[in-house]
Motif scaffolding. Structure first.
Motif, PDB file in Angstrom:
ATOM      1  N   ILE A 290       0.838  -1.212   0.000  1.00  0.00           N
ATOM      2  CA  ILE A 290       0.000   0.000   0.000  1.00  0.00           C
ATOM      3  C   ILE A 290       0.859   1.243   0.000  1.00  0.00           C
ATOM      4  CG2 ILE A 290      -1.628   1.338   1.386  1.00  0.00           C
ATOM      5  CD1 ILE A 290      -2.867  -1.285   2.269  1.00  0.00           C
ATOM      6  N   ALA A 291       1.884   1.237   0.852  1.00  0.00           N
ATOM      7  CA  ALA A 291       2.750   2.412   0.968  1.00  0.00           C
ATOM      8  C   ALA A 291       3.495   2.678  -0.328  1.00  0.00           C
ATOM      9  CB  ALA A 291       3.745   2.224   2.112  1.00  0.00           C
ATOM     10  N   GLN A 292       3.841   1.589  -1.061  1.00  0.00           N
ATOM     11  CA  GLN A 292       4.637   1.735  -2.276  1.00  0.00           C
ATOM     12  C   GLN A 292       3.791   2.093  -3.494  1.00  0.00           C
ATOM     13  OE1 GLN A 292       6.599  -2.069  -2.395  1.00  0.00           O
ATOM     14  NE2 GLN A 292       8.397  -1.331  -1.261  1.00  0.00           N
ATOM     15  N   THR A 293       2.543   1.685  -3.496  1.00  0.00           N
ATOM     16  CA  THR A 293       1.734   1.835  -4.714  1.00  0.00           C
ATOM     17  C   THR A 293       0.562   2.800  -4.581  1.00  0.00           C
ATOM     18  OG1 THR A 293       0.329  -0.039  -4.107  1.00  0.00           O
ATOM     19  CG2 THR A 293       2.313  -0.522  -5.374  1.00  0.00           C
ATOM     20  N   ALA A 294       0.178   3.175  -3.371  1.00  0.00           N
ATOM     21  CA  ALA A 294      -1.054   3.933  -3.192  1.00  0.00           C
ATOM     22  C   ALA A 294      -0.946   5.366  -3.660  1.00  0.00           C
ATOM     23  CB  ALA A 294      -1.486   3.885  -1.741  1.00  0.00           C
ATOM     24  N   GLY A 295       0.235   5.967  -3.667  1.00  0.00           N
ATOM     25  CA  GLY A 295       0.389   7.350  -4.119  1.00  0.00           C
ATOM     26  C   GLY A 295      -0.197   8.327  -3.143  1.00  0.00           C
ATOM     27  N   GLY A 296      -1.528   8.577  -3.240  1.00  0.00           N
ATOM     28  CA  GLY A 296      -2.183   9.555  -2.387  1.00  0.00           C
ATOM     29  C   GLY A 296      -2.629   9.010  -1.056  1.00  0.00           C
ATOM     30  N   VAL A 297      -2.100   7.874  -0.637  1.00  0.00           N
ATOM     31  CA  VAL A 297      -2.517   7.242   0.605  1.00  0.00           C
ATOM     32  C   VAL A 297      -1.471   7.481   1.678  1.00  0.00           C
ATOM     33  CG1 VAL A 297      -3.061   5.052   1.713  1.00  0.00           C
ATOM     34  CG2 VAL A 297      -3.828   5.486  -0.619  1.00  0.00           C
ATOM     35  N   GLY A 298      -1.930   7.916   2.848  1.00  0.00           N
ATOM     36  CA  GLY A 298      -1.024   8.111   3.979  1.00  0.00           C
ATOM     37  C   GLY A 298      -1.148   6.972   4.970  1.00  0.00           C
ATOM     38  N   THR A 299      -0.014   6.524   5.497  1.00  0.00           N
ATOM     39  CA  THR A 299      -0.017   5.393   6.428  1.00  0.00           C
ATOM     40  C   THR A 299       0.189   5.879   7.859  1.00  0.00           C
ATOM     41  OG1 THR A 299       2.362   5.046   6.168  1.00  0.00           O
ATOM     42  CG2 THR A 299       0.908   3.874   4.647  1.00  0.00           C
ATOM     43  N   PHE A 300      -0.283   5.082   8.837  1.00  0.00           N
ATOM     44  CA  PHE A 300      -0.086   5.405  10.254  1.00  0.00           C
ATOM     45  C   PHE A 300      -0.008   4.112  11.049  1.00  0.00           C
ATOM     46  CE2 PHE A 300      -4.653   4.976   9.877  1.00  0.00           C
ATOM     47  CZ  PHE A 300      -5.014   4.282  11.027  1.00  0.00           C
ATOM     48  N   GLU A 301       0.616   4.217  12.225  1.00  0.00           N
ATOM     49  CA  GLU A 301       0.678   3.106  13.170  1.00  0.00           C
ATOM     50  C   GLU A 301       0.527   3.682  14.570  1.00  0.00           C
ATOM     51  OE1 GLU A 301       3.374  -0.815  14.333  1.00  0.00           O
ATOM     52  OE2 GLU A 301       4.075   0.611  12.811  1.00  0.00           O
ATOM     53  N   TYR A 302      -0.478   3.214  15.275  1.00  0.00           N
ATOM     54  CA  TYR A 302      -0.797   3.759  16.596  1.00  0.00           C
ATOM     55  C   TYR A 302      -0.881   2.620  17.600  1.00  0.00           C
ATOM     56  CZ  TYR A 302      -3.746   5.513  20.406  1.00  0.00           C
ATOM     57  OH  TYR A 302      -4.250   5.822  21.639  1.00  0.00           O
ATOM     58  N   ILE A 303      -0.222   2.801  18.768  1.00  0.00           N
ATOM     59  CA  ILE A 303      -0.259   1.832  19.853  1.00  0.00           C
ATOM     60  C   ILE A 303      -1.171   2.361  20.943  1.00  0.00           C
ATOM     61  CG2 ILE A 303       1.091   0.574  21.571  1.00  0.00           C
ATOM     62  CD1 ILE A 303       3.481   0.821  19.709  1.00  0.00           C
ATOM     63  N   ASP A 304      -2.085   1.504  21.379  1.00  0.00           N
ATOM     64  CA  ASP A 304      -3.074   1.876  22.387  1.00  0.00           C
ATOM     65  C   ASP A 304      -2.393   2.441  23.635  1.00  0.00           C
ATOM     66  OD1 ASP A 304      -5.453   2.139  23.791  1.00  0.00           O
ATOM     67  OD2 ASP A 304      -5.367   0.074  24.543  1.00  0.00           O
ATOM     68  N   GLY A 305      -2.871   3.624  24.053  1.00  0.00           N
ATOM     69  CA  GLY A 305      -2.354   4.258  25.265  1.00  0.00           C
ATOM     70  C   GLY A 305      -1.298   5.316  25.010  1.00  0.00           C
ATOM     71  N   PHE A 306      -0.713   5.356  23.796  1.00  0.00           N
ATOM     72  CA  PHE A 306       0.310   6.354  23.477  1.00  0.00           C
ATOM     73  C   PHE A 306      -0.352   7.670  23.072  1.00  0.00           C
ATOM     74  CE2 PHE A 306       2.910   2.834  23.862  1.00  0.00           C
ATOM     75  CZ  PHE A 306       4.253   3.121  23.688  1.00  0.00           C
ATOM     76  N   ALA A 307       0.377   8.763  23.297  1.00  0.00           N
ATOM     77  CA  ALA A 307      -0.138  10.092  22.954  1.00  0.00           C
ATOM     78  C   ALA A 307       0.263  10.515  21.556  1.00  0.00           C
ATOM     79  CB  ALA A 307       0.344  11.127  23.963  1.00  0.00           C
ATOM     80  N   THR A 308       1.151   9.747  20.924  1.00  0.00           N
ATOM     81  CA  THR A 308       1.629  10.092  19.590  1.00  0.00           C
ATOM     82  C   THR A 308       1.354   8.945  18.630  1.00  0.00           C
ATOM     83  OG1 THR A 308       3.828   9.247  20.105  1.00  0.00           O
ATOM     84  CG2 THR A 308       3.434  11.606  20.472  1.00  0.00           C
ATOM     85  N   VAL A 309       1.479   9.291  17.332  1.00  0.00           N
ATOM     86  CA  VAL A 309       1.209   8.337  16.264  1.00  0.00           C
ATOM     87  C   VAL A 309       2.346   8.409  15.247  1.00  0.00           C
ATOM     88  CG1 VAL A 309      -0.441   7.582  14.516  1.00  0.00           C
ATOM     89  CG2 VAL A 309      -1.239   8.792  16.558  1.00  0.00           C
ATOM     90  N   SER A 310       2.840   7.264  14.804  1.00  0.00           N
ATOM     91  CA  SER A 310       3.824   7.228  13.725  1.00  0.00           C
ATOM     92  C   SER A 310       3.080   7.376  12.401  1.00  0.00           C
ATOM     93  CB  SER A 310       4.594   5.901  13.741  1.00  0.00           C
ATOM     94  OG  SER A 310       5.321   5.777  14.948  1.00  0.00           O
ATOM     95  N   VAL A 311       3.484   8.352  11.574  1.00  0.00           N
ATOM     96  CA  VAL A 311       2.768   8.645  10.332  1.00  0.00           C
ATOM     97  C   VAL A 311       3.757   8.829   9.193  1.00  0.00           C
ATOM     98  CG1 VAL A 311       0.829   9.737  11.531  1.00  0.00           C
ATOM     99  CG2 VAL A 311       2.773  11.134  10.788  1.00  0.00           C
ATOM    100  N   SER A 312       3.217   8.785   7.974  1.00  0.00           N
ATOM    101  CA  SER A 312       4.005   9.095   6.782  1.00  0.00           C
ATOM    102  C   SER A 312       3.771  10.552   6.403  1.00  0.00           C
ATOM    103  CB  SER A 312       3.606   8.178   5.630  1.00  0.00           C
ATOM    104  OG  SER A 312       2.265   8.444   5.236  1.00  0.00           O
ATOM    105  N   GLU A 313       4.636  11.080   5.508  1.00  0.00           N
ATOM    106  CA  GLU A 313       4.462  12.466   5.063  1.00  0.00           C
ATOM    107  C   GLU A 313       3.137  12.638   4.315  1.00  0.00           C
ATOM    108  OE1 GLU A 313       7.736  13.985   2.886  1.00  0.00           O
ATOM    109  OE2 GLU A 313       9.204  13.642   4.485  1.00  0.00           O
ATOM    110  N   GLN A 314       2.740  11.606   3.543  1.00  0.00           N
ATOM    111  CA  GLN A 314       1.480  11.692   2.812  1.00  0.00           C
ATOM    112  C   GLN A 314       0.298  11.776   3.766  1.00  0.00           C
ATOM    113  OE1 GLN A 314       1.130  12.233  -0.347  1.00  0.00           O
ATOM    114  NE2 GLN A 314      -1.116  12.254  -0.236  1.00  0.00           N
TER     115      GLN A 314
END
Length: 664
Positions: free
Chosen positions: A149-173
């Motif tokens: 998805i990250a390689q082919t989606a183009g206009g798609v932004g990815t994220f990864e969130y762990i329950d209880g954390f105040a921040t989220v890992s995200v892509s520039e898109q």
């Protein structure tokens, strides 16, 4: 057999060690989910506890082996055919089984499995065992999907969130979709701050009190860079980790899709409106079809009843005729017989109306000028109407002639004018007019292309509501009250018009009056199908001493017809069926005339006439029938006699039948 069932009783742990060694270090590193050992000859599957837990199988079931179908039951339906084919290939001689497929666990969770196995042969090189192991590769497949998805989606932004954390890992898109400054980590509060409604983009909505496994949802946001409103979609998966969970997913802009959906909804609304209109039109068409089918069924029933009544009236009238001749002169008795005969004749007139509705009456069509016919009966109509009602006629000078039965048309006009009078109890004007119209202009279904005379009778009386109007031409329907009408007048007119090749219409508005219109085809030919031009029969000497064969399946009609003929001085042979009549004709070559009924079982009158003509080509034939729809192929050589007939009508038919050139 090299591997007997006793050899298969080795412990499952031994099998696991052997298979793990053969599977290689890669599988060992990924982790084993279960092993299997399939005794092919016994068709039993032996599995270890990991495999059993995965499939939700109890230890008791695994002790004696399982049916091999258990192996396939938990495989995803979309993958099952592919795996069955691969296993069949192994049993057919393939060396190695290595396939990835999805399974549905006993907990209802879908997992990806890598199955590796091998088939073992006996000394005769027949497959006896199929052993292997399952490896859980679900995380690897999910990681591959995220990478794809990250390689082919183009206009798609990815994220990864762990329950209880105040921040989220995200892509520039991800940041660009939300209109945020590019970053790799963002506060949850910042992400939720762009939502137009009070909800959380990264926290899944609980379902039935539990966290779901899917992240599918759509949100309306307000971008922070330009303040525009956009729609974003969230997709991903939830991975449970102990008491918490991890969210891995994507977001992407679906504003254009939403706009297209709105446009599509508008189009759908328009389409639904059109569909509703079409449904209404179809319902009206279906209702019209049902009405036509109903009228056809009523017509068939009415015609059948009228035919049977004709037979009864035939027996009554012929018996009365002979009775009156044979009784001594007695004015009281003669008066009773006359009354009975008048009642039978009124019954015959009633059946003629019923047959007219059913379009089975025998019409004698002739070339008619409508203005002359109406003007000729004007005095009769005015006398019938009474002084409170006036009659107005309007006919153009160049009105062409029509082909119709004069008597039936006069009855129809008289019936319509009486109806118009009854609709105006206080008196009024009745308008009779005619004009030439084309079929296309008429706008009537069932009319063939051509010219018609539209003969209308119009009143300004009480009129009819829609329900009454829809039933007006049905037989026996009347609004005149008990004893004041048979309800057959309009139905007779409807049948008359249809049989002539025209139509009959009624237009009425409650309180404003009614217009009844007969559509009569203009006379362009000498004959209309189902309508025979009446011949002119000149007075001829009465034939006597004839040998006549009478055929009728109704015993009463047969007996009375024979009695009428014998009273005229003829010798009569009787037959109750067409087969019996043919046998008599073969034995009696001196039969002078054949008189036969039309509607008979096994062989109709026209079929009998065809066979009789083959035996005796010059045999005069009279076809007696209450119906007018005799097959046209026989009309050139058969004299038709309508039922019920009198002795005089029978005698006239004999005269006509003995003149070959005048037969129709």
């Amino acid at each position: 057999m090299a591997n007997s069932s006793s050899a298969l009783s080795a412990t499952m742990s031994d099998r696991t060690v052997v298979q793990a060694d053969s599977a290689g270090p890669i599988l060992a590193a990924l982790g084993t989910s279960g092993t299997w050992d399939w005794d092919i000859l016994a068709d039993r599957l032996y599995i270890d506890e990991h495999f059993a837990d995965l499939y939700g199988i109890s230890p008791e079931e695994t002790a004696c082996g399982l049916p091999t179908e258990k192996f396939f039951q938990a495989i995803h339906a979309a993958d099952r055919p592919r795996i069955r084919i691969a296993v069949a290939g192994i049993l057919a001689g393939a060396e190695l089984f290595s396939k990835e497929f999805r399974v549905l666990t006993s907990a209802g969770v879908t997992l990806w499995m890598l199955g590796r196995g091998q088939c073992h042969l006996n000394a005769n090189e027949q497959p006896v065992r199929f052993t292997g192991l399952l490896v859980d590769v679900t995380e690897r497949k999910r990681a591959e999907e995220r990478l794809r998805i990250a390689q082919t989606a183009g206009g798609v932004g990815t994220f990864e969130y762990i329950d209880g954390f105040a921040t989220v890992s995200v892509s520039e898109q991800f940041c660009r979709v939300l209109g945020l400054h590019p970053a790799t980590v963002l506060p949850v509060q910042t992400i939720n701050g762009v939502l137009a409604e009070s909800s959380a983009l990264l926290v899944p909505e609980p379902r039935d009190g539990d966290i779901p496994t899917s992240l599918e949802a759509e949100f309306l946001i307000t971008r922070q860079d330009d303040g525009t409103s956009r729609w974003v979609a969230r997709r991903g998966e939830i991975i449970r980790e102990g008491a918490g969970y991890r969210l891995i997913g994507v977001i992407y802009d679906v504003t254009a899709t939403k706009q297209q959906e709105a446009t599509l909804r508008e189009l759908n609304d328009t389409l639904e409106s059109r569909v509703e209109q079409e449904v209404e039109i179809r319902q009206k068409a279906e209702e019209a079809l049902r009405q036509a089918q109903k009228m056809e069924a009523i017509g068939q029933l009415t015609g059948g009843i009228a035919h049977d009544f004709n037979n009864l009236l035939m027996a009554i009238m012929s018996s009365l005729t002979l009775l009156q001749k044979r009784l001594a002169a007695d004015p009281a008795v003669d008066r009773l017989i006359d009354n009975a005969m008048q009642g039978a004749e009124r019954g015959a007139a009633l059946t003629q109306r019923m047959l007219a509705f059913a379009r089975r009456q025998d019409l004698s069509a002739e070339r008619l000028m409508v203005p002359e016919l109406v003007e000729g009966m004007r005095e009769l109509v005015e006398r019938t109407l009474g002084p409170a009602w006036s009659l107005e006629l309007a006919f153009p000078d160049d009105l062409p002639p029509v082909l119709a039965d004069a008597n039936q048309l006069e009855m129809a006009i008289l019936n319509l004018t009486v109806n118009a009078r009854d609709a105006m109890p206080g008196g009024g004007l009745i308008h009779i007019a005619a004009e030439q119209r084309e079929a296309d202009d008429a706008g009537l279904e069932g009319l063939t292309a051509g010219s018609y005379i539209a003969l209308s009778v119009v009143d300004t009386g009480e009129g009819m509501d829609a329900d009454t109007l829809s039933k007006a031409t049905e037989p026996f329907f009347t609004t005149k009250g008990i004893g004041k009408g048979t309800g057959l007048g309009l139905s007779m007119i409807h049948g008359l018009a249809k049989q002539l090749g025209g139509s009959f219409t009624l237009r009425s508005t409650l309180g404003q009056g009614t217009q009844a219109t007969l559509w009569l085809p203009i006379d362009h030919s000498a004959e209309i199908e189902g309508v025979t031009l009446s011949p002119r029969v000149e007075a001829e000497p009465r034939p006597d001493n004839l040998k006549i064969l009478v055929v009728d399946d109704d015993a009463l009609i047969l007996m009375n017809t024979a009695a009428l003929l014998e009273d005229l001085g003829h010798e009569v042979l009787e037959a109750s069926s067409g087969e019996m009549a043919i046998a008599i004709l073969r034995q009696n070559t001196n039969v002078d005339v054949l008189i036969t009924d039309q509607a008979m079982p096994q062989m109709t009158g026209t079929q009998l006439a065809d066979l009789a003509t083959e035996l005796r080509g010059d045999l005069p034939i009279i076809l007696a029938s209450g119906y007018g729809d005799v097959p046209s192929g026989s009309q050139q050589r058969i004299v038709k006699l309508g039922k019920p007939f009198t002795q005089g009508m029978l005698e006239t038919a004999l005269v006509q039948a003995l003149k070959p050139h005048s037969r129709v």
